[in-house]
Write a protein that holds these residues in place. Structure first.
Motif, PDB file in Angstrom:
ATOM      1  N   LEU A  74     -52.998  11.310  -8.203  1.00  0.00           N
ATOM      2  CA  LEU A  74     -53.006  11.908  -6.867  1.00  0.00           C
ATOM      3  C   LEU A  74     -52.506  13.352  -6.922  1.00  0.00           C
ATOM      4  CD1 LEU A  74     -51.648   8.930  -4.727  1.00  0.00           C
ATOM      5  CD2 LEU A  74     -53.858  10.064  -4.411  1.00  0.00           C
ATOM      6  N   ALA A  75     -51.435  13.570  -7.671  1.00  0.00           N
ATOM      7  CA  ALA A  75     -50.878  14.920  -7.793  1.00  0.00           C
ATOM      8  C   ALA A  75     -51.910  15.865  -8.411  1.00  0.00           C
ATOM      9  CB  ALA A  75     -49.607  14.904  -8.617  1.00  0.00           C
ATOM     10  N   ARG A  76     -52.607  15.405  -9.454  1.00  0.00           N
ATOM     11  CA  ARG A  76     -53.640  16.219 -10.096  1.00  0.00           C
ATOM     12  C   ARG A  76     -54.776  16.520  -9.138  1.00  0.00           C
ATOM     13  NH1 ARG A  76     -54.950  12.893 -14.415  1.00  0.00           N
ATOM     14  NH2 ARG A  76     -52.803  12.515 -14.957  1.00  0.00           N
ATOM     15  N   LYS A 115     -45.351   8.688  -3.995  1.00  0.00           N
ATOM     16  CA  LYS A 115     -46.772   8.341  -4.056  1.00  0.00           C
ATOM     17  C   LYS A 115     -47.342   8.225  -2.637  1.00  0.00           C
ATOM     18  CE  LYS A 115     -50.165   5.094  -5.763  1.00  0.00           C
ATOM     19  NZ  LYS A 115     -50.445   3.820  -6.392  1.00  0.00           N
ATOM     20  N   ASP A 116     -46.551   7.659  -1.727  1.00  0.00           N
ATOM     21  CA  ASP A 116     -47.015   7.514  -0.344  1.00  0.00           C
ATOM     22  C   ASP A 116     -47.262   8.869   0.306  1.00  0.00           C
ATOM     23  OD1 ASP A 116     -46.975   4.748  -0.483  1.00  0.00           O
ATOM     24  OD2 ASP A 116     -44.941   4.594   0.325  1.00  0.00           O
ATOM     25  N   GLN A 117     -46.378   9.841   0.015  1.00  0.00           N
ATOM     26  CA  GLN A 117     -46.562  11.182   0.570  1.00  0.00           C
ATOM     27  C   GLN A 117     -47.818  11.842  -0.001  1.00  0.00           C
ATOM     28  OE1 GLN A 117     -42.717  12.640  -0.613  1.00  0.00           O
ATOM     29  NE2 GLN A 117     -41.893  12.500   1.463  1.00  0.00           N
ATOM     30  N   LEU A 118     -48.008  11.683  -1.306  1.00  0.00           N
ATOM     31  CA  LEU A 118     -49.210  12.236  -1.943  1.00  0.00           C
ATOM     32  C   LEU A 118     -50.469  11.574  -1.388  1.00  0.00           C
ATOM     33  CD1 LEU A 118     -47.988  12.438  -5.649  1.00  0.00           C
ATOM     34  CD2 LEU A 118     -48.426  14.369  -4.123  1.00  0.00           C
ATOM     35  N   TYR A 119     -50.400  10.256  -1.186  1.00  0.00           N
ATOM     36  CA  TYR A 119     -51.547   9.525  -0.652  1.00  0.00           C
ATOM     37  C   TYR A 119     -51.896  10.015   0.753  1.00  0.00           C
ATOM     38  CZ  TYR A 119     -54.602   5.767   0.827  1.00  0.00           C
ATOM     39  OH  TYR A 119     -55.689   5.063   1.306  1.00  0.00           O
ATOM     40  N   ALA A 120     -50.869  10.227   1.582  1.00  0.00           N
ATOM     41  CA  ALA A 120     -51.107  10.695   2.946  1.00  0.00           C
ATOM     42  C   ALA A 120     -51.772  12.071   2.938  1.00  0.00           C
ATOM     43  CB  ALA A 120     -49.792  10.744   3.723  1.00  0.00           C
ATOM     44  N   GLU A 121     -51.329  12.946   2.043  1.00  0.00           N
ATOM     45  CA  GLU A 121     -51.943  14.273   1.939  1.00  0.00           C
ATOM     46  C   GLU A 121     -53.380  14.162   1.432  1.00  0.00           C
ATOM     47  OE1 GLU A 121     -51.304  18.577  -0.246  1.00  0.00           O
ATOM     48  OE2 GLU A 121     -49.591  17.202  -0.107  1.00  0.00           O
ATOM     49  N   ALA A 122     -53.620  13.273   0.462  1.00  0.00           N
ATOM     50  CA  ALA A 122     -54.970  13.071  -0.057  1.00  0.00           C
ATOM     51  C   ALA A 122     -55.886  12.527   1.037  1.00  0.00           C
ATOM     52  CB  ALA A 122     -54.928  12.117  -1.247  1.00  0.00           C
TER      53      ALA A 122
END
Length: 108
Positions: free
Chosen positions: A102-104, A79-86
Motif C-alpha cells: 500500500l505504501a509503495r 495499514k488502515d490509514q494507508l488503506y483509507a488513503e488508497a
C-alpha cells in the motif's frame, strides 16, 4: 525486598509499587517491577553481592534513560490509514495489499 536493604531502597520499592498499582498493574506485577528496578539500582550502587553485566555497565540507570529502549519508534501510518488513503485515490487491488505494498502504491 531483600533482607538488610537500606531504608532508602525500601521507600523506593514502595513508591514504585504504588505507582505501578495506580497505573493498573496487578499487585504481583507491581511488586515484581519494583523489585527488579530496586535490585538494578542496588547493583549499580554496589550494594548487592551479585549483579548482571547490563545492570552495572549500562550507560544510564532506568530512571535516567526514560524509556529510550521501550520501543523501536514510530513505524509510519498504520495499514488502515494507508488503506483509507488508497481507497480515496481509488487504487486498484488495495484490498489484498500488504502495508508495504500500500505504501509503495501511494508513493511513500
Amino acid at each position: 525486598m531483600p533482607r538488610g536493604a537500606s531504608p532508602k531502597r525500601e521507600r523506593q520499592f514502595e513508591h514504585i509499587k504504588e505507582s505501578a498499582e495506580k497505573r493498573g498493574a496487578s499487585m504481583g506485577r507491581a511488586q515484581e517491577m519494583a523489585a527488579r528496578t530496586v535490585n538494578k539500582e542496588r547493583a549499580r550502587a554496589g550494594e548487592s553481592t551479585t549483579a548482571s553485566r547490563t545492570s552495572v555497565r549500562d550507560p544510564k540507570s532506568a530512571p535516567q534513560r526514560g524509556g529510550q529502549r521501550s520501543h523501536t519508534g514510530a513505524q509510519g501510518p498504520t495499514k488502515d490509514q494507508l488503506y483509507a488513503e488508497a481507497k480515496k485515490r481509488n487504487v486498484e487491488g488495495r484490498s489484498t495489499m500488504t502495508k508495504q505494498q500500500l505504501a509503495r502504491a501511494l508513493g511513500r
